[in-house]
Design an enzyme around this catalytic site. Structure first.
Site, short mmCIF file in Angstrom:
data_model
loop_
_atom_site.label_atom_id
_atom_site.label_comp_id
_atom_site.label_asym_id
_atom_site.label_seq_id
_atom_site.Cartn_x
_atom_site.Cartn_y
_atom_site.Cartn_z
N GLU A 1 -4.64 2.55 -4.47
CA GLU A 1 -3.13 2.60 -4.32
C GLU A 1 -2.69 1.37 -3.71
O GLU A 1 -1.26 1.12 -3.17
CB GLU A 1 -2.70 3.53 -3.47
CG GLU A 1 -3.25 3.55 -2.12
CD GLU A 1 -4.33 4.12 -1.53
OE1 GLU A 1 -4.85 4.49 -0.53
OE2 GLU A 1 -5.30 4.20 -2.32
N ASP B 1 0.77 -1.17 -0.04
CA ASP B 1 -0.13 -0.12 0.01
C ASP B 1 0.90 1.15 0.08
O ASP B 1 1.88 1.23 0.73
CB ASP B 1 -0.91 -0.04 1.37
CG ASP B 1 -1.87 1.37 1.09
OD1 ASP B 1 -3.06 1.04 0.57
OD2 ASP B 1 -1.53 2.12 1.96
N ARG C 1 13.18 -5.55 -0.31
CA ARG C 1 13.94 -5.07 -1.40
C ARG C 1 13.06 -3.92 -2.16
O ARG C 1 13.38 -3.06 -2.69
CB ARG C 1 14.41 -6.06 -2.29
CG ARG C 1 14.73 -5.61 -3.98
CD ARG C 1 16.05 -5.09 -3.96
NE ARG C 1 16.27 -4.64 -5.25
CZ ARG C 1 16.82 -5.51 -6.21
NH1 ARG C 1 17.28 -6.78 -5.88
NH2 ARG C 1 17.12 -4.98 -7.26
N ARG D 1 12.56 -10.94 2.58
CA ARG D 1 13.64 -10.12 1.90
C ARG D 1 13.15 -9.55 0.63
O ARG D 1 13.67 -8.16 0.32
CB ARG D 1 14.84 -11.07 1.67
CG ARG D 1 15.41 -11.61 3.06
CD ARG D 1 16.72 -12.26 2.78
NE ARG D 1 17.30 -13.02 4.00
CZ ARG D 1 17.16 -14.28 4.03
NH1 ARG D 1 16.58 -15.17 3.50
NH2 ARG D 1 17.62 -14.53 5.48
N ARG E 1 9.66 -12.36 -11.15
CA ARG E 1 10.03 -13.21 -11.92
C ARG E 1 8.67 -13.35 -13.24
O ARG E 1 7.60 -13.94 -12.58
CB ARG E 1 10.25 -14.65 -11.54
CG ARG E 1 11.42 -14.43 -10.62
CD ARG E 1 11.44 -16.07 -9.83
NE ARG E 1 10.35 -15.80 -9.04
CZ ARG E 1 10.10 -16.74 -8.07
NH1 ARG E 1 11.24 -17.76 -7.57
NH2 ARG E 1 9.19 -16.72 -7.13
#
Length: 420
Positions: free
Chosen positions: A299, A255, A319, A315, A287
């Protein structure tokens, strides 16, 4: 095959006798199925009609009737059956047409052999049967036009050559040559038109199919960002639930922080641009062949990661958060960067309903907002490799995780909404 390519071929009449190679391959695969069905359907009627004509042999040429019966049942009929069986195999168009022509050419050969062996005056009418077989071959067996020309030329050589060798009277020879040539020309003209119609019909079918697929794709995409919408998400969930491979998936609910304020102060055009920038980034960071990025509403975005462990999912979420913050998009004050809050959930879609997975990820998102925004919840573990980009390649570790069960709220009020 692209819709615009098909439209162009139809408009420019680029289907008359051959397509470009890429389309020709698809066409022949489509036609092979039709030709196999046609061969099967024509086998019985062909054998019946051909062998019924033994009555003509018995009436006109009784002296060669036994020879005719032997040729019918011991040579020509087996050739017709074998050629039909050959058509059922996966062979190239040229081989298919060779198999198709074998039966009619064998019939013509049998007719001309009986004619050459008969000394009866009635034989001068018998050889006209070969002309009917020639018409039958070109119009009913649907050979490719150029292959039909070769088969017709061979049939004419056998027919006219036999008349000459057998010493047919001049009037019979002239009438036979003219009738066979006219039959070949007219039947080949019909064959050519049939081939054109078949190719045009194929293009129309492909056009309709591609338009339907394009409409389905458009219906499953968000108009503003180009991302998939909830319709596509539901379809992917259904596929995963029925799949036999690993169905452990991670759901990231994303969000945009303070987006209403950004939209009000910067304008709706700037808000649309902001959402498109974030959408493009999400597509780049996932991917394409395995993951799914969805505009969930307003949003909010949803990222579905296949075969991803809980730690890797967190993770990847971190990122994404860092990359979006690094886009450099600012609020109206020129200082506050656009950021996102992300909630994560990992589970097996075959044991937990999609609604439960999304609700859990949404609860984690709410926890991230309550904890101060611009963060991932649950907090991601340290990346042992120090490179978050490796997480985007995923891993093949199995196992179902529940990151939300390990929530450590920043404040007491967060725990009430974060645990699902």
């Amino acid at each position: 095959m692209q819709l615009d390519h098909v439209d162009r071929l139809i408009l420019e009449r680029g289907y008359r006798l051959a397509f470009p190679q890429s389309v020709e391959t698809t066409y022949h695969a489509y036609r092979s199925r039709f030709r196999r069905r046609l061969s099967t359907a024509m086998l019985g009627p062909t054998l019946v009609c051909y062998n019924v004509f033994l009555v003509v042999d018995y009436v006109l040429l009784p002296e060669t009737f036994r020879l005719s019966v032997a040729l019918h049942f011991l040579l020509v009929s087996p050739i017709i059956i074998l050629s039909s069986l050959c058509m059922q195999s996966d062979c190239d168009p040229r081989t298919q047409d060779v198999c198709t022509a074998l039966g009619p050419l064998a019939m013509i050969g049998q007719i001309m052999v009986i004619y050459s062996y008969s000394a009866s005056e009635a034989a001068q009418h018998y050889h006209y049967l070969a002309i009917f077989v020639l018409i039958y071959m070109n119009l009913l067996f649907r050979m490719e036009y150029w292959h039909a020309i070769v088969a017709s030329a061979f049939a004419l050589m056998v027919y006219v050559g036999t008349l000459i060798v057998a010493g047919a009277p001049l009037p019979v020879l002239v009438i036979g040559m003219m009738a066979s040539a006219a039959a070949a020309y007219l039947s080949l003209s019909g064959n050519r038109q049939i081939q054109r119609d078949a190719r045009h019909g194929f293009l129309r079918r492909m056009q309709d199919k591609l338009r339907i697929e394009e409409a389905k794709t458009e219906a499953s995409r968000d108009a503003l960002t180009g991302l998939f919408n909830r319709r596509r998400l539901e379809a992917v969930f259904a596929e995963l639930a029925l799949g036999s491979s690993s169905s452990t998936i991670a759901i990231l609910m994303i969000d945009v922080d303070h987006f209403k304020q950004f939209n009000d102060q910067n304008g709706h055009l700037a808000g649309d641009l902001c959402l498109r920038e974030i959408a493009d980034l999400l597509v780049r960071l996932t991917r394409r062949d395995r993951d799914l990025v969805v505009r969930f509403g307003g949003e909010e975005f949803l990222v579905l990661l296949r075969s991803t462990s809980p730690d890797d999912a967190l993770r990847i979420a971190e990122r994404i958060r860092m990359e979006i913050e690094g886009l450099g998009m600012r609020h109206a004050d020129g200082e506050t960067a656009i950021t996102v809050s992300i909630g994560a959930m990992v589970d097996d879609v075959r044991t937990v309903s999609p609604e439960t997975l999304i609700a859990a990820a949404d609860a984690a998102l709410y926890a991230a907002k309550q904890a101060g925004r611009n963060r991932v919840w649950p907090p991601p573990p340290p990346d042992p490799a120090g490179d978050l980009s490796e997480s985007l390649e995923g891993n093949e570790r199995e196992g179902v995780g529940h990151p939300l069960q390990n929530l450590k709220p920043f404040r007491n009020e967060v725990a009430d909404v974060a645990i699902v």
